[in-house]
Design an enzyme around this catalytic site. Structure first.
Site, PDB file in Angstrom:
ATOM      1  N   ASN A 316       0.842  -1.192   0.000  1.00  0.00           N
ATOM      2  CA  ASN A 316       0.000   0.000   0.000  1.00  0.00           C
ATOM      3  C   ASN A 316       0.887   1.255   0.000  1.00  0.00           C
ATOM      4  O   ASN A 316       1.647   1.439   0.942  1.00  0.00           O
ATOM      5  CB  ASN A 316      -0.892  -0.007   1.253  1.00  0.00           C
ATOM      6  CG  ASN A 316      -1.882   1.118   1.230  1.00  0.00           C
ATOM      7  OD1 ASN A 316      -2.055   1.795   0.224  1.00  0.00           O
ATOM      8  ND2 ASN A 316      -2.535   1.357   2.356  1.00  0.00           N
ATOM      9  N   ASP A 343      10.085   2.134   2.725  1.00  0.00           N
ATOM     10  CA  ASP A 343       8.819   1.578   3.241  1.00  0.00           C
ATOM     11  C   ASP A 343       9.013   0.101   3.610  1.00  0.00           C
ATOM     12  O   ASP A 343       8.125  -0.738   3.401  1.00  0.00           O
ATOM     13  CB  ASP A 343       7.662   1.742   2.242  1.00  0.00           C
ATOM     14  CG  ASP A 343       6.296   1.584   2.928  1.00  0.00           C
ATOM     15  OD1 ASP A 343       6.257   1.366   4.154  1.00  0.00           O
ATOM     16  OD2 ASP A 343       5.276   1.669   2.228  1.00  0.00           O
ATOM     17  N   HIS A 347       6.499  -8.562   7.494  1.00  0.00           N
ATOM     18  CA  HIS A 347       5.252  -9.194   7.950  1.00  0.00           C
ATOM     19  C   HIS A 347       5.491 -10.666   8.221  1.00  0.00           C
ATOM     20  O   HIS A 347       6.290 -11.321   7.531  1.00  0.00           O
ATOM     21  CB  HIS A 347       4.152  -9.044   6.896  1.00  0.00           C
ATOM     22  CG  HIS A 347       3.568  -7.662   6.849  1.00  0.00           C
ATOM     23  ND1 HIS A 347       2.904  -7.091   7.912  1.00  0.00           N
ATOM     24  CD2 HIS A 347       3.569  -6.721   5.866  1.00  0.00           C
ATOM     25  CE1 HIS A 347       2.508  -5.864   7.586  1.00  0.00           C
ATOM     26  NE2 HIS A 347       2.911  -5.606   6.353  1.00  0.00           N
TER      27      HIS A 347
HETATM   28  O1  DOR Z   1       2.401  -1.509   2.431  1.00  0.00           O
HETATM   29  C1  DOR Z   1       2.403  -0.860   3.457  1.00  0.00           C
HETATM   30  N1  DOR Z   1       2.771  -1.408   4.628  1.00  0.00           N
HETATM   31  N2  DOR Z   1       2.030   0.416   3.419  1.00  0.00           N
HETATM   32  C2  DOR Z   1       1.836   1.130   4.537  1.00  0.00           C
HETATM   33  O2  DOR Z   1       1.476   2.280   4.440  1.00  0.00           O
HETATM   34  C3  DOR Z   1       2.058   0.534   5.864  1.00  0.00           C
HETATM   35  C4  DOR Z   1       2.972  -0.613   5.776  1.00  0.00           C
HETATM   36  C5  DOR Z   1       2.975  -1.479   7.014  1.00  0.00           C
HETATM   37  O3  DOR Z   1       3.023  -0.943   8.138  1.00  0.00           O
HETATM   38  O4  DOR Z   1       2.990  -2.697   6.875  1.00  0.00           O
HETATM   39 ZN    ZN Z   2       2.293   4.357   3.908  1.00  0.00          ZN
END
Ligand code: DOR
Ligand code: ZN
Length: 469
Positions: A316, A343, A347
């Site tokens: 995102n 970024d 995860h």
């Molecule tokens: O892909 C994303 N991951 N975009 C974001 O804005 C937040 C981020 C996340 O914290 O995993």
């Molecule tokens: Zn972001």
């Protein structure tokens, strides 16, 4: 901006008045790591900015003490760099380190390790932790833990609103005056969508010498969104994330920054339209202080990746089209987009290896950013090594107001440096990266350019693929 800085094209593009308004650089107290910082390190056969014949570079007492050919000095350590390019250490304005709260995916220690190995000397840790970094206690914890680990300066980003709820401004002043000296504020992961809250945030951070980093996403236009709104998402039946959801917020926030005199930084620009808006805005007589970043993945990958249905590609803002990628590369080359930020978003396996709609957005980036920038910008001739220094180090340091980062490779300057072997190529294996999580979209891809060593205040933090503490 002081007169001896090297990013000359920025001076030409901005009116003098804007330069005078450049955010004051600030200093944070860093842990004195004692004798280590006093060590003399001789880097033999390096090429500052990849220019000219190889020279030797002496680092002493945390600063660059000498540059010349055939330096004969006593040194505690000699690094035979064999023509490596030497640049100011990279600065990442956008890193998710997940501590506190999701230490199963990344910690300040593992994220700092990935950063040092990736050539970084400073990173900005986003506020969307659990609990949220919306108060002095959390930001001081993040800053102190980063200093204890000592591999990279970890600057906490403070949340703009309490709990990232978008409704009530957090105590920005308390975070700014805390031991963490917070200057970058962001609700990243969420957009500060209420225009009045955004206006107040710009006004308030202006008095603090800070900047609001906006995740530009009009939430009413992205309800349920799963992927870039276009032919690929339509074919796969995924709800679309339309480009104007980003562009509308960027246009609005440029206007608010101009009106308030506040500093706006646009996170992860992903569309050609956003680049056009920024180009238009920066051509105005009084653009104020508006800056923008692009991620490595938005410079390389497109929504063609959707067909695999592999959620490693879910992010995102989403991966967009070839036309967007082309426009973003051009915008980075001509300074419309100021810098590259990762970024970096680790995860857990269960949050990525599941059906697309349930997967969390985000991808690893710290150890692969340089390679992607070389592949997308240097190899096609859009940036030279001075340009790489600009987008990965100088501009991010200026935007965040860091006094000791992004400085020229010159005698008397702080020895925050990265050595890059421009000829090396390496194959990415997510599981071999330093992050706890392994969600790299570059799995099995061969990337050019390898970090030979990273130095933080004259101390080698990474060399030969290993960190030193
Ligand atoms: O892909 C994303 N991951 N975009 C974001 O804005 C937040 C981020 C996340 O914290 O995993
Ligand atoms: Zn972001």
């Amino acid at each position: 901006m002081s007169s001896n800085r090297t990013s000359g094209d920025r001076d030409a593009r901005y009116p003098a008045e804007t330069s005078e308004q450049e955010m004051p650089r600030h200093a944070t107290t860093t842990v004195n790591r004692g004798e280590a910082a006093q060590r003399r390190v001789l880097l033999k056969d390096v090429r500052p900015y990849g220019e000219g014949e190889p020279v030797d570079l002496l680092v002493d007492g945390g600063v660059i003490a000498g540059i010349g050919s055939g330096l004969e000095v006593d040194a505690d350590e000699i690094v035979h760099a064999e023509g490596a390019v030497v640049l100011p250490g990279f600065v990442d304005l956008h890193t998710h380190l997940r501590e506190p709260g999701r230490e199963d995916t990344e910690t300040i220690e593992t994220g700092s390790t990935a950063a040092a190995l990736g050539g970084y000397t400073a990173v900005f840790a986003m506020a969307n932790t659990d609990p949220v970094a919306d108060n002095a206690v959390i930001v001081e914890h993040v800053w102190r833990r980063g200093q204890e680990v000592g591999l990279v300066d970890v600057h906490p980003v403070g949340a703009v609103t309490v709990g990232l709820d978008g409704e009530k401004l957090a105590e920005l002043g308390t975070m700014a005056r805390s031991g963490a000296n917070v200057r970058v504020f962001s609700d990243d992961g969420k957009c500060v969508h209420d225009p009045l809250i955004m206006r107040r945030a710009l006004e308030y951070t202006r008095t603090l010498g800070g900047v609001v980093a906006q995740h530009a996403e009009e939430p009413r236009l992205t309800v349920g969104a799963q992927a870039h709104e276009g032919a690929n998402a339509a074919r796969l039946g995924l709800a679309g994330w339309p480009a104007p959801a980003e562009e509308a917020i960027v246009a609005r926030d440029c206007l608010l920054a101009g009106h308030t005199g506040g500093s706006l930084h646009v996170c992860h620009v992903s569309t050609a339209g956003t680049a056009e808006i920024l180009r238009w805005w920066k051509s105005q007589d009084r653009p104020g202080r508006v800056s923008a970043e692009v991620t490595p993945h938005h410079l390389l990958l497109t929504d063609d990746r959707l067909s695999s249905y592999d959620p490693v590609n879910k992010v995102n803002p989403p991966l967009r089209t070839d036309d967007d990628v082309r426009a973003l590369r051009q915008a980075l080359a001509d300074g419309t987009v100021d810098c590259v930020a990762t970024d970096h978003a680790p995860h857990a396996e269960q949050d990525k290896c599941c059906e697309w709609s349930a997967a969390r957005p985000g991808m690893l980036g710290l150890q692969t950013a340089l390679g992607v920038v070389v592949a997308t910008m240097v190899e096609p001739g859009l940036l030279d090594w001075r340009g790489v220094a600009r987008v990965l180090s100088e501009r991010p340091a200026e935007i965040a107001g860091l006094a000791d980062q992004g400085r020229p490779v010159a005698v008397g300057e702080p020895a925050n440096l990265v050595l890059v072997d421009p000829r090396a190529r390496w194959t990415v294996r997510g599981a071999e990266l330093a992050s706890i999580a392994a969600n790299s979209p570059y799995e099995d891809m061969e990337l050019p350019g390898r970090v030979v060593a990273t130095l933080l205040r004259g101390r080698i933090t990474a060399a030969e693929g290993k960190v030193r503490r």
